[in-house]
Design an enzyme around this catalytic site. Structure first.
Site, PDB file in Angstrom:
ATOM      1  CG  HIS A   1      -1.881   1.030   1.389  1.00 37.06           C
ATOM      2  ND1 HIS A   1      -1.582   2.302   1.823  1.00 37.06           N
ATOM      3  CD2 HIS A   1      -3.221   1.027   1.157  1.00 37.06           C
ATOM      4  CE1 HIS A   1      -2.696   3.026   1.846  1.00 37.06           C
ATOM      5  NE2 HIS A   1      -3.702   2.278   1.440  1.00 37.06           N
TER       6      HIS A   1
ATOM      7  CG  ASP B   1       0.674  -2.457   6.216  1.00 39.68           C
ATOM      8  OD1 ASP B   1      -0.298  -2.655   6.971  1.00 39.68           O
ATOM      9  OD2 ASP B   1       0.616  -1.729   5.207  1.00 39.68           O
TER      10      ASP B   1
ATOM     11  CD  GLN C   1      -6.783  -4.463   4.120  1.00 37.25           C
ATOM     12  OE1 GLN C   1      -7.745  -5.138   4.507  1.00 37.25           O
ATOM     13  NE2 GLN C   1      -6.923  -3.211   3.735  1.00 37.25           N
TER      14      GLN C   1
ATOM     15  CE  LYS D   1      -7.039  -0.189   6.254  1.00 35.11           C
ATOM     16  NZ  LYS D   1      -7.838   0.407   5.179  1.00 35.11           N
TER      17      LYS D   1
ATOM     18  CB  CYS E   1      -3.781   3.411  -1.596  1.00 33.44           C
ATOM     19  SG  CYS E   1      -5.001   4.680  -1.376  1.00 33.44           S
TER      20      CYS E   1
HETATM   21  N1  7TS Z   1      -1.633  -0.721   4.684  1.00 35.55           N
HETATM   22  C1  7TS Z   1      -2.545  -1.511   4.106  1.00 35.55           C
HETATM   23  C2  7TS Z   1      -2.186  -2.922   3.750  1.00 35.55           C
HETATM   24  C3  7TS Z   1      -3.830  -1.002   3.870  1.00 35.55           C
HETATM   25  O1  7TS Z   1      -4.743  -1.795   3.304  1.00 35.55           O
HETATM   26  C4  7TS Z   1      -4.132   0.335   4.218  1.00 35.55           C
HETATM   27  C5  7TS Z   1      -5.464   0.952   3.915  1.00 35.55           C
HETATM   28  C6  7TS Z   1      -3.143   1.096   4.858  1.00 35.55           C
HETATM   29  C7  7TS Z   1      -1.903   0.541   5.049  1.00 35.55           C
HETATM   30  C8  7TS Z   1      -3.403   2.472   5.346  1.00 35.55           C
HETATM   31  O2  7TS Z   1      -4.271   2.429   6.428  1.00 35.55           O
HETATM   32  P1  7TS Z   1      -4.777   3.770   7.136  1.00 35.55           P
HETATM   33  O3  7TS Z   1      -5.802   3.295   8.096  1.00 35.55           O
HETATM   34  O4  7TS Z   1      -3.605   4.403   7.784  1.00 35.55           O
HETATM   35  O5  7TS Z   1      -5.347   4.621   6.028  1.00 35.55           O
HETATM   36  N2  7TS Z   1      -6.144   0.358   2.841  1.00 35.55           N
HETATM   37  C9  7TS Z   1      -7.211   0.859   2.188  1.00 35.55           C
HETATM   38  C10 7TS Z   1      -7.853   0.169   1.175  1.00 35.55           C
HETATM   39  O6  7TS Z   1      -7.536  -0.937   0.771  1.00 35.55           O
HETATM   40  N3  7TS Z   1      -8.870   0.916   0.713  1.00 35.55           N
HETATM   41  O7  7TS Z   1      -8.902   2.056   1.424  1.00 35.55           O
HETATM   42  C11 7TS Z   1      -7.877   2.039   2.336  1.00 35.55           C
END
Ligand code: 7TS
Length: 419
Positions: free
Chosen positions: A136, A213, A216, A239, A377
């Site tokens: 990401h 990371d 997910q 999430k 992203c």
């Molecule tokens: N890393 C992964 C693997 C992610 O899926 C996401 C967000 C992030 C980092 C960033 O997370 P945040 O909470 O700091 O924004 N992924 C997604 C997505 O798949 N669609 O919208 C956000």
């Protein structure tokens, strides 16, 4: 205090079980464009169960004050709720100590903290940082910024057409200049579950720290940071059925101890004068300013919710549903799934003939089915598959086979409309 109880659905993880869980999510009980909502966008942000909403409301209505700084009752209650949630996080990922749990704004916030602090201390010109092709942007851009500041080198583990990383290429990349490996546990765009334990072990053999990371992964499978032996693990509350604006950076104490402060401000110091400061102990040294207290309280309730169901049960259920959904989607003519790794979590990225993913998303929305479309992203993933975008259905604990059937009906309608 009385909060709505966590759901204790029967151990059978069938459709009635999932329906009972779904019933805990008030937002799902609505119509969109005149059709009952089917929510298949949990990878972007999941919904909140009633117990999380109630915990946040209770906190706001009864306990709110600033933390760590008041002798008065509300401040003590707020501090207890906040630190109680830290202990829940520790237990949830099996960290050794609560001082290894740093509250941050989210996965993005956690990775930026490590890239900045660890980078400042340990990374210089010519040093190497290893990431992968399926990251990401949150696990790419902070390292590029560090590269700009230091002249470090970014190396990228390649992947194959199934969306699996090349382990041998990774082993060949590890070397005396490698300072850190930063890798997704589960890919948000492809669903690949990376065999991260193996990747961590190879780096550890050479004394190289690894950041995972887990954005997910944490909502969908048991995660044990001591079993993984990683040095850093980051994830987002929103999430995993908790509130937005808060997340967790786990760091092994020995390493966190060596990190210089990230941001300066209140709570991260013990004494300040204009000449010299004495910094606070961990984790507070890395948590400057008033934190997102109600968000942390909600995250604690989300962990209660997940543990009430049980992570192994969630994992099994979502794997069953993924298999059901994969079979159903592959029956649709011209539909191609992007991301066909042997080990996947509940993410189904796909394209369909010449239909643009945004048109697919819009037509599905008209039928009450929410999916995400775009590059997710993860633009390097799209470049790899030579696609501008995909449509993506992602699963959560509340999804049922009936939801997948509605997705399939919706996609059949897309074919009729777009030809
Ligand atoms: N890393 C992964 C693997 C992610 O899926 C996401 C967000 C992030 C980092 C960033 O997370 P945040 O909470 O700091 O924004 N992924 C997604 C997505 O798949 N669609 O919208 C956000």
């Amino acid at each position: 205090m009385t909060l709505s109880p966590n759901p204790q659905p029967s151990v059978n993880q069938g459709e009635a079980w999932a329906e009972a869980i779904r019933g805990e999510f008030p937002i799902l009980d609505q119509q969109v464009h005149g059709k009952p909502l089917v929510f298949l966008d949990s990878a972007a942000s999941s919904q909140r169960p009633r117990s999380v909403i109630d915990a946040v409301t209770w906190y706001e209505e009864h306990d709110h004050a600033n933390v760590h700084r008041g002798v008065h009752t509300l401040s003590q209650r707020a501090t207890d709720a906040f630190e109680g949630a830290r202990e829940k996080v520790r237990n949830f990922i099996n960290a050794e100590s609560a001082s290894e749990i740093v509250f941050v704004s989210g996965t993005t916030g956690g990775i930026n903290l490590v890239a900045s602090s660890f980078g400042q201390k340990f990374i210089a010109q010519g040093d190497e940082i290893i990431i992968s092709h399926m990251e990401h942007h949150a696990n790419i851009v902070p390292w590029q910024l560090l590269r700009e500041r230091t002249g470090a080198v970014l190396r990228v583990i390649p992947m194959n057409q199934a969306g699996e990383l090349d382990y041998q290429a990774y082993l060949d990349m590890l070397g005396p200049r490698t300072r850190i490996v930063a890798l997704s546990h589960v890919s948000n765009a492809l669903g690949t579950i990376n065999p991260v334990k193996q990747y961590v072990a190879a780096a550890k053999n050479m004394g190289i720290p690894v950041l995972l990371d887990g954005a997910q992964a944490v909502p969908h499978m048991p995660v044990d940071v001591r079993e993984l032996e990683c040095d850093f693990y980051v994830f987002s509350s929103h999430k995993m059925y908790g509130p937005t604006g808060v997340g967790v950076l786990y760091g092994r104490q020995q390493l966190l101890d060596q990190l210089p402060p990230y941001q300066g401000g209140g709570d991260m110091i013990l004494a300040v004068s204009f000449d010299k400061n004495v910094y606070n102990e961990l984790p507070y040294r890395l948590e400057a300013g008033t934190p997102n207290i109600s968000g942390v309280v909600g995250l604690g309730a989300a962990i209660d919710f997940l543990q009430g169901i049980g992570m192994p049960a969630i994992e099994k259920r979502e794997q069953d549903l993924l298999a059901y959904a994969t079979t159903a989607l592959l029956d649709i003519p011209e539909l191609r799934i992007i991301g066909t790794a042997a080990h996947k979590a509940g993410v189904l990225s796909f394209v369909m003939g010449r239909a643009h993913p945004h048109d697919i998303g819009t037509i599905l929305d008209n039928q009450g089915v929410a999916v995400r479309t775009g590059h997710h992203c993860a633009m390097p993933v799209m470049d790899f598959f030579k696609l501008p975008a995909t449509a993506r259905a992602s699963l959560g604990v509340y999804n049922t086979r009936a939801d997948i059937d509605r997705l399939v009906e919706g996609l059949q309608h897309v074919r009729e409309v777009l030809g």
